[in-house]
Design a protein around this motif. Sequence first.
Motif, PDB file in Angstrom:
ATOM      1  N   ALA A  15       9.162   9.233  -1.037  1.00  0.00           N
ATOM      2  CA  ALA A  15       9.131   7.986  -0.261  1.00  0.00           C
ATOM      3  C   ALA A  15       9.269   8.249   1.233  1.00  0.00           C
ATOM      4  O   ALA A  15       8.529   7.690   2.045  1.00  0.00           O
ATOM      5  N   THR A  16      10.216   9.120   1.615  1.00  0.00           N
ATOM      6  CA  THR A  16      10.426   9.372   3.042  1.00  0.00           C
ATOM      7  C   THR A  16       9.287  10.187   3.650  1.00  0.00           C
ATOM      8  O   THR A  16       9.075  10.132   4.862  1.00  0.00           O
ATOM      9  N   HIS A  17       8.545  10.913   2.827  1.00  0.00           N
ATOM     10  CA  HIS A  17       7.336  11.577   3.336  1.00  0.00           C
ATOM     11  C   HIS A  17       6.343  10.515   3.821  1.00  0.00           C
ATOM     12  O   HIS A  17       5.654  10.697   4.818  1.00  0.00           O
ATOM     13  N   HIS A  18       6.294   9.403   3.109  1.00  0.00           N
ATOM     14  CA  HIS A  18       5.350   8.341   3.455  1.00  0.00           C
ATOM     15  C   HIS A  18       5.838   7.477   4.617  1.00  0.00           C
ATOM     16  O   HIS A  18       5.021   6.912   5.347  1.00  0.00           O
ATOM     17  N   THR A  19       7.155   7.354   4.769  1.00  0.00           N
ATOM     18  CA  THR A  19       7.684   6.486   5.830  1.00  0.00           C
ATOM     19  C   THR A  19       8.058   7.253   7.096  1.00  0.00           C
ATOM     20  O   THR A  19       8.282   6.648   8.141  1.00  0.00           O
ATOM     21  N   GLY A  20       8.159   8.577   6.985  1.00  0.00           N
ATOM     22  CA  GLY A  20       8.589   9.361   8.130  1.00  0.00           C
ATOM     23  C   GLY A  20      10.088   9.271   8.363  1.00  0.00           C
ATOM     24  O   GLY A  20      10.578   9.601   9.447  1.00  0.00           O
ATOM     25  N   GLY A  21      10.831   8.815   7.346  1.00  0.00           N
ATOM     26  CA  GLY A  21      12.271   8.644   7.482  1.00  0.00           C
ATOM     27  C   GLY A  21      13.060   9.868   7.053  1.00  0.00           C
ATOM     28  O   GLY A  21      12.501  10.914   6.736  1.00  0.00           O
ATOM     29  N   ARG A  22      14.385   9.723   7.050  1.00  0.00           N
ATOM     30  CA  ARG A  22      15.294  10.797   6.630  1.00  0.00           C
ATOM     31  C   ARG A  22      15.816  10.509   5.232  1.00  0.00           C
ATOM     32  O   ARG A  22      16.124   9.363   4.898  1.00  0.00           O
ATOM     33  N   VAL A  49      12.200   3.421  -7.855  1.00  0.00           N
ATOM     34  CA  VAL A  49      13.021   3.543  -6.659  1.00  0.00           C
ATOM     35  C   VAL A  49      12.195   4.093  -5.500  1.00  0.00           C
ATOM     36  O   VAL A  49      12.330   3.646  -4.350  1.00  0.00           O
ATOM     37  N   SER A  50      11.324   5.051  -5.786  1.00  0.00           N
ATOM     38  CA  SER A  50      10.451   5.609  -4.751  1.00  0.00           C
ATOM     39  C   SER A  50       9.549   4.534  -4.160  1.00  0.00           C
ATOM     40  O   SER A  50       9.379   4.450  -2.938  1.00  0.00           O
ATOM     41  N   ALA A  51       8.966   3.719  -5.025  1.00  0.00           N
ATOM     42  CA  ALA A  51       8.077   2.651  -4.561  1.00  0.00           C
ATOM     43  C   ALA A  51       8.823   1.665  -3.667  1.00  0.00           C
ATOM     44  O   ALA A  51       8.301   1.217  -2.638  1.00  0.00           O
ATOM     45  N   MET A  52      10.054   1.323  -4.027  1.00  0.00           N
ATOM     46  CA  MET A  52      10.827   0.388  -3.220  1.00  0.00           C
ATOM     47  C   MET A  52      11.200   0.987  -1.866  1.00  0.00           C
ATOM     48  O   MET A  52      11.068   0.337  -0.829  1.00  0.00           O
ATOM     49  N   ALA A  53      11.661   2.241  -1.873  1.00  0.00           N
ATOM     50  CA  ALA A  53      12.066   2.878  -0.619  1.00  0.00           C
ATOM     51  C   ALA A  53      10.890   3.009   0.340  1.00  0.00           C
ATOM     52  O   ALA A  53      11.023   2.783   1.544  1.00  0.00           O
ATOM     53  N   ALA A  54       9.728   3.362  -0.200  1.00  0.00           N
ATOM     54  CA  ALA A  54       8.537   3.502   0.648  1.00  0.00           C
ATOM     55  C   ALA A  54       7.992   2.143   1.058  1.00  0.00           C
ATOM     56  O   ALA A  54       7.620   1.931   2.217  1.00  0.00           O
ATOM     57  N   GLY A  55       7.944   1.211   0.118  1.00  0.00           N
ATOM     58  CA  GLY A  55       7.382  -0.109   0.396  1.00  0.00           C
ATOM     59  C   GLY A  55       8.123  -0.854   1.485  1.00  0.00           C
ATOM     60  O   GLY A  55       7.521  -1.585   2.275  1.00  0.00           O
ATOM     61  N   TRP A  56       9.444  -0.662   1.571  1.00  0.00           N
ATOM     62  CA  TRP A  56      10.234  -1.323   2.614  1.00  0.00           C
ATOM     63  C   TRP A  56      10.275  -0.507   3.899  1.00  0.00           C
ATOM     64  O   TRP A  56      10.986  -0.857   4.840  1.00  0.00           O
ATOM     65  N   ASN A  57       9.529   0.599   3.960  1.00  0.00           N
ATOM     66  CA  ASN A  57       9.447   1.442   5.157  1.00  0.00           C
ATOM     67  C   ASN A  57      10.834   1.856   5.643  1.00  0.00           C
ATOM     68  O   ASN A  57      11.161   1.784   6.831  1.00  0.00           O
ATOM     69  N   THR A  58      11.677   2.283   4.707  1.00  0.00           N
ATOM     70  CA  THR A  58      13.045   2.654   5.050  1.00  0.00           C
ATOM     71  C   THR A  58      13.082   3.950   5.847  1.00  0.00           C
ATOM     72  O   THR A  58      12.329   4.875   5.591  1.00  0.00           O
ATOM     73  N   GLN A  59      13.984   4.000   6.817  1.00  0.00           N
ATOM     74  CA  GLN A  59      14.065   5.133   7.724  1.00  0.00           C
ATOM     75  C   GLN A  59      15.276   6.033   7.487  1.00  0.00           C
ATOM     76  O   GLN A  59      15.280   7.192   7.871  1.00  0.00           O
ATOM     77  N   LEU A  60      16.314   5.510   6.868  1.00  0.00           N
ATOM     78  CA  LEU A  60      17.475   6.339   6.509  1.00  0.00           C
ATOM     79  C   LEU A  60      17.844   6.063   5.054  1.00  0.00           C
ATOM     80  O   LEU A  60      18.449   5.044   4.730  1.00  0.00           O
ATOM     81  N   VAL A  61      17.444   6.975   4.187  1.00  0.00           N
ATOM     82  CA  VAL A  61      17.681   6.862   2.751  1.00  0.00           C
ATOM     83  C   VAL A  61      18.838   7.785   2.392  1.00  0.00           C
ATOM     84  O   VAL A  61      18.812   8.980   2.697  1.00  0.00           O
ATOM     85  N   VAL A  62      19.863   7.240   1.748  1.00  0.00           N
ATOM     86  CA  VAL A  62      21.048   8.019   1.391  1.00  0.00           C
ATOM     87  C   VAL A  62      21.318   7.869  -0.103  1.00  0.00           C
ATOM     88  O   VAL A  62      21.209   6.775  -0.662  1.00  0.00           O
ATOM     89  N   GLU A  63      21.657   8.973  -0.746  1.00  0.00           N
ATOM     90  CA  GLU A  63      22.036   8.941  -2.154  1.00  0.00           C
ATOM     91  C   GLU A  63      23.227   9.857  -2.377  1.00  0.00           C
ATOM     92  O   GLU A  63      23.539  10.714  -1.539  1.00  0.00           O
ATOM     93  N   THR A  64      23.912   9.673  -3.500  1.00  0.00           N
ATOM     94  CA  THR A  64      25.007  10.563  -3.878  1.00  0.00           C
ATOM     95  C   THR A  64      24.608  11.314  -5.137  1.00  0.00           C
ATOM     96  O   THR A  64      23.873  10.787  -5.983  1.00  0.00           O
ATOM     97  N   GLU A 111       0.837  -1.204   0.000  1.00  0.00           N
ATOM     98  CA  GLU A 111       0.000   0.000   0.000  1.00  0.00           C
ATOM     99  C   GLU A 111       0.873   1.256   0.000  1.00  0.00           C
ATOM    100  O   GLU A 111       0.632   2.194  -0.767  1.00  0.00           O
ATOM    101  N   THR A 112       1.875   1.292   0.866  1.00  0.00           N
ATOM    102  CA  THR A 112       2.764   2.449   0.934  1.00  0.00           C
ATOM    103  C   THR A 112       3.558   2.590  -0.357  1.00  0.00           C
ATOM    104  O   THR A 112       3.781   3.698  -0.852  1.00  0.00           O
ATOM    105  N   ALA A 113       3.983   1.466  -0.929  1.00  0.00           N
ATOM    106  CA  ALA A 113       4.726   1.501  -2.184  1.00  0.00           C
ATOM    107  C   ALA A 113       3.880   2.115  -3.296  1.00  0.00           C
ATOM    108  O   ALA A 113       4.357   2.950  -4.072  1.00  0.00           O
TER     109      ALA A 113
END
Length: 215
Positions: free
Chosen positions: A64-71, A33-48, A8-10
């Motif tokens: 994605a982090t808006h939906h999971t509440g992560g960083r 990528v957004s669907a995966m990051a949100a679907g796994w309820n990730t809390q610390l997302v990092v990119e370069t 659902e979140t994904a």
Amino acid sequence: MKLVWSPETASKAYIDTVRSCEVSKGSSVAELVSAMAAGWNTQLVVETWSKGGAVATSIGLAVATHHTGGRHICVVPDEESRSEYVDAMRKSGQQAEVVVGQPEVAVEGLEGIDFLVVDGTRNDFVRILRVAKLGHRGAVLVCKNASSRAASDFRWRSVLDRKSRIVRSVLLPVGQGLDIAHIGAKGGDKVKGKSKSKWIRHIDEQSGEEYVIRT
């Protein structure tokens, strides 16, 4: 504890990214990528990211982090890149925490990463993956532009320590190639028998091709 999939979140993140990236051509990578990051309820997302790069993927990760509440943290190499990135994200209506510094040094200083995106066209992407401190719940690692010459001979096992358990990995013909690895939770016992599979359905807007991904 381990990463737990929420279809659902994904789906919500996927749809919101489609809306946010309407003005960005070739945004199929961002949506997936957004669907995966949100679907796994990730809390610390990092990119370069570095100057001149596209921000569609960054928009997707922010959604994605808006939906999971992560960083959502973006590592850039210099102030010039930071200024360009912040301006581009502001125009998109999104934002992320920005860390300026040598990418592998900056990433090494972050602990508990459970979703990491690197660029296969950069010469330092392997070094970044090697120093990343992944979360105890497991992690999802993504190498975008995986069809580039620099990433053509890349293998996940070559950059991960022996304690990291690769649950599954897949190379998808999305964008310029997405090489994805799901790393299992640390100290987790292997489950006997077959685990229940989960699926992500994605349609590439440019080619019209449909991909169904088992996680």
